[in-house]
Scaffold this active site. Sequence first.
Site, short mmCIF file in Angstrom:
data_model
loop_
_atom_site.label_atom_id
_atom_site.label_comp_id
_atom_site.label_asym_id
_atom_site.label_seq_id
_atom_site.Cartn_x
_atom_site.Cartn_y
_atom_site.Cartn_z
N ASP A 18 -3.12 16.87 24.35
CA ASP A 18 -2.21 17.90 23.85
C ASP A 18 -2.97 19.22 23.88
OD1 ASP A 18 -0.79 19.67 22.24
OD2 ASP A 18 -0.41 18.21 20.65
N ILE A 19 -2.48 20.17 24.64
CA ILE A 19 -3.21 21.43 24.85
C ILE A 19 -3.38 22.22 23.55
CG2 ILE A 19 -1.24 22.92 25.44
CD1 ILE A 19 -2.99 23.93 27.84
N ASN A 32 9.27 30.58 29.79
CA ASN A 32 10.39 30.97 30.65
C ASN A 32 10.47 32.50 30.69
OD1 ASN A 32 12.19 31.82 28.34
ND2 ASN A 32 11.92 29.64 27.87
N GLY A 40 9.05 21.12 25.61
CA GLY A 40 7.80 20.83 26.31
C GLY A 40 6.59 21.50 25.67
N VAL A 41 5.70 21.97 26.52
CA VAL A 41 4.47 22.57 26.02
C VAL A 41 4.77 23.87 25.28
CG1 VAL A 41 3.85 23.76 28.18
CG2 VAL A 41 2.07 23.02 26.64
N ASP A 42 5.80 24.59 25.68
CA ASP A 42 6.20 25.83 25.02
C ASP A 42 6.55 25.55 23.55
OD1 ASP A 42 6.89 28.50 24.79
OD2 ASP A 42 8.70 28.38 26.03
N THR A 130 5.93 21.40 36.02
CA THR A 130 6.18 20.01 36.41
C THR A 130 6.99 19.21 35.38
OG1 THR A 130 4.09 19.13 35.55
CG2 THR A 130 4.10 19.94 37.82
N GLY A 131 7.47 19.89 34.34
CA GLY A 131 8.32 19.23 33.36
C GLY A 131 9.77 19.64 33.58
N TYR A 133 10.97 22.21 34.72
CA TYR A 133 11.19 22.95 35.97
C TYR A 133 11.06 22.07 37.23
CZ TYR A 133 11.57 27.46 33.53
OH TYR A 133 11.98 28.51 32.74
#
Length: 184
Positions: A18-19, A32, A40-42, A130-131, A133
Amino acid sequence: MHGTRIPQRKRLRLLIGDITRVAADAIVNAANSRLAGGGGVDGAIHRAGGPGIMRELDEIRARQGGCPTGSAVATSAGNLPAQFVFHAVGPVYRGGRAREAELLASCYRTCLEMAEERGLKKISFPSISTGAYRYPVDEAAEVALRAVAAHLTRENTRVEEVLFVLFDKATYDSYARVLKQLEY
Ligand code: AR6
């Protein structure tokens, strides 16, 4: 160990995780173009970083109306273990003929330049696009790793370490396979 063609001090590393939990000078977000937050990561970055990050994005949006695809904007990192978050806007994958590779490479290059401008040593990336999008992971990995390796082999870079923090094993395996093929 990966990185044989990169000078010892300048490393490119792949991790699974997890970043938001990995310390870096700058953590890159897959945002975006409205800078509006999302899943997601956002979503993970805003949840872990706290509301101050969105307040800064609100100001950026008021000033410049968002962020074009292929580019990025910087905020502070709130509660994240970093000084900055670079919010990069990857392309939505539309079959590969809509300049997706160029726009994806531009995300990585822009963030690395932003790190250089700030004199940062360590930057972490997720697998942008890659999620939600839908960029095919193998193709995205090649674009991402080539862009980063090209930057790290530059003479005048002050960036010492680039981490890809990949959320699942399939994505990690794909990046690892591509990295091996690139023979870095
Ligand atoms: N740490 C690292 N990687 C993660 C994490 C995490 N905590 N969570 C998810 N990933 P995505 P995109 C992985 O969809 O494709 C958002 O709604 C995920 O498994 O986050 O660029 C934005 O607001 C995948 O491998 O980003 C945009 O609207 C990778 O991060 C849109 O999604 C990217 O998936 C951007 O889509």
